[in-house]
Design a protein around this motif. Structure first.
Motif, PDB file in Angstrom:
ATOM      1  N   GLU A  12       0.838  -1.195   0.000  1.00 50.03           N
ATOM      2  CA  GLU A  12       0.000   0.000   0.000  1.00 50.03           C
ATOM      3  C   GLU A  12       0.881   1.256   0.000  1.00 50.03           C
ATOM      4  O   GLU A  12       0.586   2.242  -0.679  1.00 50.03           O
ATOM      5  CB  GLU A  12      -0.881  -0.012   1.243  1.00 50.03           C
ATOM      6  N   ARG A  15       2.234   1.840  -3.380  1.00 45.37           N
ATOM      7  CA  ARG A  15       1.184   2.378  -4.242  1.00 45.37           C
ATOM      8  C   ARG A  15       0.962   3.863  -3.944  1.00 45.37           C
ATOM      9  O   ARG A  15       0.931   4.696  -4.847  1.00 45.37           O
ATOM     10  CB  ARG A  15      -0.109   1.595  -4.004  1.00 45.37           C
ATOM     11  N   ASP A  16       0.886   4.193  -2.661  1.00 37.26           N
ATOM     12  CA  ASP A  16       0.662   5.590  -2.277  1.00 37.26           C
ATOM     13  C   ASP A  16       1.811   6.491  -2.703  1.00 37.26           C
ATOM     14  O   ASP A  16       1.608   7.606  -3.188  1.00 37.26           O
ATOM     15  CB  ASP A  16       0.493   5.698  -0.749  1.00 37.26           C
ATOM     16  N   TYR A  19       1.632   6.990  -6.398  1.00 31.92           N
ATOM     17  CA  TYR A  19       0.449   7.822  -6.663  1.00 31.92           C
ATOM     18  C   TYR A  19       0.758   9.300  -6.390  1.00 31.92           C
ATOM     19  O   TYR A  19       0.519  10.175  -7.225  1.00 31.92           O
ATOM     20  CB  TYR A  19      -0.685   7.292  -5.766  1.00 31.92           C
TER      21      TYR A  19
END
Lengths: 219, 258
Positions: A12, A15-16, A19
């Motif tokens: 996560e 991904r963050d 992003y």
């Protein structure tokens, strides 16, 4: 070694981080690219010299560039709340990241475009080219390798900033590293996240340079 | 008396430098008839480059007028000047090609500027490349070409707009004598077949001797002598012209000895 929950958290985080980094860089270019173009055009050797506009933008960039990111992050909290609705989390971090990236991008674009051979610009003027054509075909077209190298550098810098946002719960790998490594003395997690950050930066750097080289026809 | 195609009247230009000002052009008046190959010669710093750059207003003179085919360029609006420039071709010492574009795309560029459709652009560009003998290099990039080839691409590019005037700013100065000859022959051929008025800026007498029909001698921003190239080469009156001819002779002697 790592339990499932830990692994999920790291994924996560990756991904963050991606992003935040990619979107902030993208939004940063929406502001920074025109900024760099205007700086290039209005400078005294540019094709539309304008001392006042150049000076104003120059000063704004210098001021925003000299504010440490951590301070900018805090200063922009009201604006971030206004735009995103909250001041923590990955999406909220994009706001200060964009504002930190834009002036840096403006400078990078300016320096890339100023590398373009003055003679080629002059040749285009002598052919009766419109300014728009000179900007896109001559300035951006000829400086594309340098611009791409600039994107790579910006991505690395923004990623570094995004990790700093962890201090205020910004999300992403930096957030994990600070929460576990700093507040909970979990050195293992901190090192693992660090390795991920290094690998991501390396990958972006490698890909960016490869693309720049592919696009360069000067030699 | 021939009518002037390019008429320059009392052109002056001063630059501010570190230690005071430099008068690049001092009240130059010159008329260049249509369909001539007109050479402007002078040592470096004579102001010849400034003069030719004033002919398409890449450089704005401080005072004086530039009249081309009866039209005073300094009275044109920006947009009118932009359109007019499309018919005044210019080639440069360092070629100034787009390094990130192929040879074909470079020749297409002026046509793109004029908004010609892609298919017609390519057709015309290929035909021009053929004319300068580089049709096999269409897909190459400038970095893969020799200096002479680059200048031929620049010439093809400049011809794409069917100019009525061709300005050559030291176009052969970066080339060896052999290549210089090839480029000068190409210019002469273009002049003879397309009837373009050519203005050549050079510091080499042999360039004038090779193709110019008329010439002007510039020294420290002032016009020294102007007239038939043959006449001046045979019987130079000004000191500057004599000196330039002497330099050429010494060079030829060194060539011979070397």
């Amino acid at each position: 070694m790592l339990d499932k929950a830990m692994l999920e958290m790291l994924l996560e985080g990756i991904r963050d981080t991606l992003y935040m980094t990619l979107l902030s860089t993208f939004f940063g270019y929406i502001i920074g690219l025109p900024l760099g173009i205007v700086l290039t055009l209005t400078d005294k050797d540019g094709i539309a010299p304008n001392k006042i506009i150049y000076r104003i933008l120059d000063i704004i960039i210098n001021i925003t560039r000299s504010i440490p990111f951590l301070i900018l992050l805090i200063l922009l909290i009201p604006l971030t709340k206004l735009i995103v609705g909250k001041s923590y989390g990955a999406t909220a971090t994009i706001v200060p990241l964009t504002f930190a990236a834009a002036p840096l991008i403006g400078r990078m674009v300016e320096s890339s475009l100023k590398e373009v051979n003055q003679g080629v610009i002059e040749a285009a003027i002598s052919m009766g080219a419109r300014k728009r054509m000179i900007i896109f075909k001559v300035l951006i077209g000829e400086a594309r390798t340098s611009l791409l190298v600039g994107v790579t550098i910006v991505l690395g810098t923004v990623l570094g900033y995004s990790a700093m946002a962890g201090v205020v719960g910004g999300g992403g790998l930096g957030d994990i590293a600070i929460r576990y490594g700093y507040y909970r003395y979990n050195t293992k997690i901190m090192l693992i996240t660090l390795i991920f950050i290094v690998v991501i930066v390396q990958l972006m750097q490698g890909l960016g340079m490869l693309a720049a080289k592919r696009l360069d026809h000067r030699r | 008396m021939e009518t002037a195609y390019i008429e320059v009247q009392k052109l002056s230009k001063t630059y501010s430098a570190k230690n005071g000002t430099v008068e690049a052009l001092k009240e130059i008046s010159l008329s260049i008839p249509q369909n001539e190959i007109f050479g402007i010669i002078g040592l470096s710093g004579a102001g010849k480059s400034t003069l030719v750059r004033c002919l398409n207003l890449l450089e704005k003179p401080d005072s004086g007028t530039v009249i081309i085919n009866g039209e005073d360029l300094l009275t044109l609006s920006k947009e009118q000047l932009r359109i007019r420039r499309q018919k005044i071709g210019m080639i440069f010492q360092h070629f100034n090609l787009l390094e990130q574009q192929t040879v074909l795309e470079n020749v297409c560029f002026p046509l793109e500027i004029r908004g010609i459709p892609v298919k017609q652009r390519k057709e015309k560009a290929l035909q021009l490349l053929k004319q300068v003998g580089l049709e096999d290099k269409a897909k190459a990039y400038p970095s893969q070409l020799s200096g002479g080839q680059k200048q031929r691409v620049a010439i093809a590019r400049v011809l794409a707009n069917d100019p009525d005037i061709l300005l050559c700013d030291e176009a052969t100065s970066a080339l060896d004598p052999e290549t210089t000859k090839i480029i000068l022959n190409l210019l002469k051929e273009i002049h003879d077949t397309m009837g373009i008025t050519i203005v050549i800026i050079t510091h080499e007498m042999k360039v004038i001797q090779e193709i110019c029909t008329q010439m002007a001698v510039l020294h420290k921003g002032s016009l020294q002598e102007c007239g038939s190239a043959e006449e001046i080469l045979k019987n130079p009156k000004s000191k500057a012209a004599k000196r330039l001819l002497m330099i050429k002779e010494t060079e030829e002697e060194t060539d011979y000895v070397g």
